[in-house]
Design a protein around this motif. Structure first.
Motif: not given
Length: 466
Positions: A423-424, A421, A428
């Protein structure tokens, strides 16, 4: 890169300046391990601290001395890290190294005092931090053979504060924590062997001690062994050096061989491999697709990719492989084999950890590879190497300051595709997820009576005080 790289450049410079710089790096690395409160690291580190208590209290590695382990085993619900030894004891699948290291850090506790698991976690972190700081010191001394004090100190700091240092191995008693100083100690022996040939006597012993604690170091040990042979061949009287080195190695590994035979019925501590064999069909992948999945994940996945956590490592391996110095290329081959072995392991992500923990040892060898074959010849390459080192330190500093398994690992690691993933991802999440102030529990909290007498030895005991 030319053959001149085989001659340590530091011989013509004042060595004491470099040693002072490296000592500062070791102190900084040690201090960095204490930036965060001691936090749970996952089940793999529990065995080390409870085993440390048994060793510190009664000199035994039998985990039956720990009441909650003994009681769980009696109900056939022994924790993941515990297995039956050949002599009837309950032993750690990770061998005796972590417990022995932790026992040194528990000497300040007083028998009979009330302690919690959190107290033990704080105490053994002193041992973990010392092992990582010592490794940074040894790496820096090796780098001084080929680089200026500034470069040597910078690269040693990059390893000490990388994902493989203060955020992970410096926080708890992983199996890797205990064997890391022995592995890294081979580097100054090789680096300075052209001037001090007697240093080569210790390399097989150091490798043997590291390998007999962690068999997963087989690839690195192979590369370091070939590098040692090449250095011995270049030394005066190689036959005598090899013979004495073999004798020293036999003396050094004899206690570990005996301990492993008692605990696992094998010269190697294969308890973890045996446990994985019982859980999965293929602990080590036999299909090419499994290998490519693991290798790509370890290289580029957002959750575990070395390119994100320590880009200095692949760059250093590339520089080491391009050199014309044979023993440095052999060491580079060992790092590549280490990558391959981690990639074929069924749990290549390394479980709950900050970054690609299974590549942690390679992150300590890589800075040496970048320099031992000769400093990069162009200023552009040197600038890129410096930038990658800064990135590696920055990511390590983020993990040292912010890492908590609850931010990402406990939410996403077991999800299919979670490691991919974009984005996640863990980095982050560490910057965006709220910080948890309550302690993460990975073992019974207690309180316990430390070293209280019991029928099966001393403990943290099941009988607790209010």
């Amino acid at each position: 890169m030319t053959e001149r790289a085989q001659t340590p450049a530091a011989f013509s410079r004042p060595i004491w300046t470099g040693c002072a710089a490296i000592a500062v790096v070791a102190v900084v690395t040690f201090a960095a391990c204490f930036v965060q409160p001691a936090r749970g690291q996952g089940r793999d580190t529990v065995a080390g601290r409870v085993g440390a208590a048994t060793v510190a209290c009664n000199g035994s590695f039998d985990l039956a001395s720990v009441a909650w382990v003994r009681e769980a085993a009696a109900k056939h619900q022994a924790p993941y890290f515990a297995t039956d030894g050949t002599d009837g004891a309950i032993v750690s699948i990770f061998g005796r190294g972590p417990a022995a290291l932790g026992a040194l850090a528990l000497q300040g506790l007083v028998p009979g005092q009330t302690v919690t698991d959190r107290d033990l976690r704080y105490a053994v972190r002193w041992g973990a931090a010392a092992a990582v700081a010592l490794s940074a010191l040894l790496l820096g001394l090796a780098l001084l053979a080929f680089a200026s004090p500034v470069v040597a100190a910078g690269l040693a700091l990059a390893a000490g504060v990388s994902f493989a240092g203060s955020p992970s191995l410096g926080q708890g008693l992983w199996q890797q924590t205990a064997c890391l100083p022995f592995l890294v100690a081979t580097l100054p022996c090789l680096a300075w062997s052209r001037r001090f040939h007697w240093l080569l006597l210790g390399v097989p012993a150091l490798l043997g001690v590291a390998l007999l604690q962690r068999p997963a170091l087989g690839g690195l040990a192979f590369g370091l062994g070939i590098a040692w042979i090449l250095c011995v061949r270049a030394a005066p009287d190689p036959t005598r050096i090899a013979a004495w080195a073999g004798a020293v190695a036999l003396v050094a590994i004899a206690p570990l061989v005996r301990a492993n035979l008692v605990d696992f019925g094998s010269p190697l501590p294969l308890g973890q491999f045996t446990r994985n064999q019982a859980w999965v069909d293929e602990p080590l992948a036999q299909r090419p697709t499994r290998f490519f999945t693991g290798m790509s994940g370890l290289l580029v996945s957002p959750a575990r990719g070395i390119l994100w956590y320590a880009p200095l490592v692949p760059a250093a391996v590339w520089l080491g492989w391009r050199t014309k110095v044979p023993w440095v290329r052999a060491l580079g081959l060992g790092v590549l084999l280490h990558f391959c072995l981690a990639a074929v392991f069924h749990n290549w992500s390394g479980g709950i950890a900050f970054g690609p923990r299974l590549l942690a040892e390679a992150a300590w060898i890589a800075p040496f590879l970048a320099i031992a074959g000769g400093l990069p010849s162009t200023r552009r390459v040197q600038k890129w190497l410096a930038a990658l080192a800064v990135w590696t330190v920055a990511v390590g500093a983020l993990g040292t300051w912010r890492y908590d398994p609850r931010a990402w690992d406990l939410r996403r690691l077991e999800e299919k595709g979670g490691v991919w993933d974009v984005i996640d991802n863990p980095l982050i999440a560490l910057m965006t997820q709220p910080r948890h102030h309550e302690p993460l529990v990975d073992a019974p909290r207690g309180p316990f009576l430390y070293c209280a007498p019991q029928a099966l030895g001393n403990l943290p005991a099941s009988e607790s005080r209010p």
